[in-house]
Write a protein that holds these residues in place. Sequence first.
Motif, PDB file in Angstrom:
ATOM      1  N   PHE A   1       1.007  -0.913   0.210  1.00 48.28           N
ATOM      2  CA  PHE A   1       0.123   0.120   0.147  1.00 48.28           C
ATOM      3  C   PHE A   1       1.226   0.854  -0.073  1.00 48.28           C
ATOM      4  N   ASN A   2       2.083   1.496   1.053  1.00 46.64           N
ATOM      5  CA  ASN A   2       2.215   2.518   1.156  1.00 46.64           C
ATOM      6  C   ASN A   2       3.901   2.417  -0.284  1.00 46.64           C
ATOM      7  N   VAL A   3       3.995   1.832  -1.347  1.00 44.74           N
ATOM      8  CA  VAL A   3       4.134   1.603  -2.440  1.00 44.74           C
ATOM      9  C   VAL A   3       3.895   2.030  -3.513  1.00 44.74           C
ATOM     10  N   VAL A   4       2.210   1.621  -3.921  1.00 46.55           N
ATOM     11  CA  VAL A   4       0.978   2.095  -4.630  1.00 46.55           C
ATOM     12  C   VAL A   4       0.387   3.292  -4.190  1.00 46.55           C
ATOM     13  N   PHE A   5      -0.083   3.453  -2.997  1.00 42.14           N
ATOM     14  CA  PHE A   5      -0.651   4.625  -3.116  1.00 42.14           C
ATOM     15  C   PHE A   5       0.083   5.653  -3.030  1.00 42.14           C
TER      16      PHE A   5
ATOM     17  N   GLY B   1       3.822   6.318  -2.901  1.00 42.99           N
ATOM     18  CA  GLY B   1       4.495   6.135  -3.798  1.00 42.99           C
ATOM     19  C   GLY B   1       4.094   6.704  -5.710  1.00 42.99           C
ATOM     20  N   MET B   2       2.734   5.855  -5.965  1.00 42.05           N
ATOM     21  CA  MET B   2       3.473   6.009  -6.923  1.00 42.05           C
ATOM     22  C   MET B   2       1.481   6.842  -7.543  1.00 42.05           C
ATOM     23  N   ALA B   3       1.005   6.953  -6.737  1.00 45.74           N
ATOM     24  CA  ALA B   3      -0.577   7.559  -6.495  1.00 45.74           C
ATOM     25  C   ALA B   3      -0.101   9.085  -6.404  1.00 45.74           C
ATOM     26  N   ASN B   4       0.954   8.951  -5.197  1.00 46.11           N
ATOM     27  CA  ASN B   4       1.234  10.337  -4.091  1.00 46.11           C
ATOM     28  C   ASN B   4       0.074  10.722  -3.551  1.00 46.11           C
ATOM     29  N   MET B   5      -0.920   9.822  -3.007  1.00 46.71           N
ATOM     30  CA  MET B   5      -2.269  10.482  -2.226  1.00 46.71           C
ATOM     31  C   MET B   5      -1.582  11.012  -0.480  1.00 46.71           C
ATOM     32  N   PRO B   6      -2.509  12.326  -0.300  1.00 50.07           N
ATOM     33  CA  PRO B   6      -1.888  12.745   1.363  1.00 50.07           C
ATOM     34  C   PRO B   6      -2.788  12.104   1.885  1.00 50.07           C
TER      35      PRO B   6
ATOM     36  N   ASP C   1      -2.377  13.437   5.274  1.00 45.54           N
ATOM     37  CA  ASP C   1      -2.247  14.801   6.326  1.00 45.54           C
ATOM     38  C   ASP C   1      -1.501  14.950   7.280  1.00 45.54           C
ATOM     39  N   GLY C   2      -0.309  15.037   6.844  1.00 46.92           N
ATOM     40  CA  GLY C   2       1.159  14.388   7.975  1.00 46.92           C
ATOM     41  C   GLY C   2       1.527  13.139   8.107  1.00 46.92           C
ATOM     42  N   VAL C   3       0.784  12.330   8.165  1.00 50.48           N
ATOM     43  CA  VAL C   3       0.706  11.395   9.203  1.00 50.48           C
ATOM     44  C   VAL C   3       1.683  10.888   8.529  1.00 50.48           C
ATOM     45  N   PRO C   4       2.992  10.066   8.370  1.00 48.37           N
ATOM     46  CA  PRO C   4       3.393   8.940   7.671  1.00 48.37           C
ATOM     47  C   PRO C   4       2.413   8.266   7.564  1.00 48.37           C
ATOM     48  N   GLY C   5       2.852   7.647   6.192  1.00 43.30           N
ATOM     49  CA  GLY C   5       2.135   6.582   5.159  1.00 43.30           C
ATOM     50  C   GLY C   5       2.314   5.115   5.801  1.00 43.30           C
ATOM     51  N   PHE C   6       3.193   5.284   5.872  1.00 44.95           N
ATOM     52  CA  PHE C   6       3.648   3.608   6.862  1.00 44.95           C
ATOM     53  C   PHE C   6       2.887   3.415   7.276  1.00 44.95           C
ATOM     54  N   LEU C   7       2.559   3.990   8.583  1.00 48.75           N
ATOM     55  CA  LEU C   7       1.364   4.110   9.804  1.00 48.75           C
ATOM     56  C   LEU C   7       0.276   3.769   9.840  1.00 48.75           C
ATOM     57  N   PHE C   8      -0.450   5.063   8.580  1.00 46.93           N
ATOM     58  CA  PHE C   8      -1.277   5.349   8.387  1.00 46.93           C
ATOM     59  C   PHE C   8      -1.896   4.507   7.444  1.00 46.93           C
TER      60      PHE C   8
END
Length: 153
Positions: free
Chosen positions: A71-75, A77-82, A84-91
């Motif tokens: 999810f971290n790579v696709v959403f 990295g590739m899709a650049n989905m925000p 809101d300031g939360v680290p992507g991995f934890l989100f």
Amino acid sequence: MAENNHTLPTDGWTTVIRPKTGWFDIDLHELWQYRDLIVMFVKRNFTVLYKQTILGPAWIILNPLITTIIFNVVFGGMANMPTDGVPGFLFYMAGNTVWTFFANCVNNTANTFVTNSQIFGKVYFPRLTMPVSQVLTSLINFFIQAAMYLIFW
């Protein structure tokens, strides 16, 4: 004439089975009496779930970890989905942990009466023990994954 004694014995070994009167006529006291059966079903569900895998119970940790990385790579990295300031991995791990618990509860309880139909015809026990044991098995997995989330946090 002989008297007709219609009283039931009260020795504790007698179980009177009566039809339910409504949709929400749940006997929690009877379910509590069968708590050892629920624990046995939880152990059975847990061992059956991971018995035939190579890594065994390590899948409890690896499955959400791999899914979160994807999810971290696709959403992220590739899709650049925000996020809101939360680290992507934890989100993504938080969402994945809660969703996995919910999906497992719904799927496992929906299939519980079909997969265990051979047990129901043999002996009486409260039918609610099967779905409760499925939810408790999913809850154990959820707590392990939540602990993993807190470690990463």
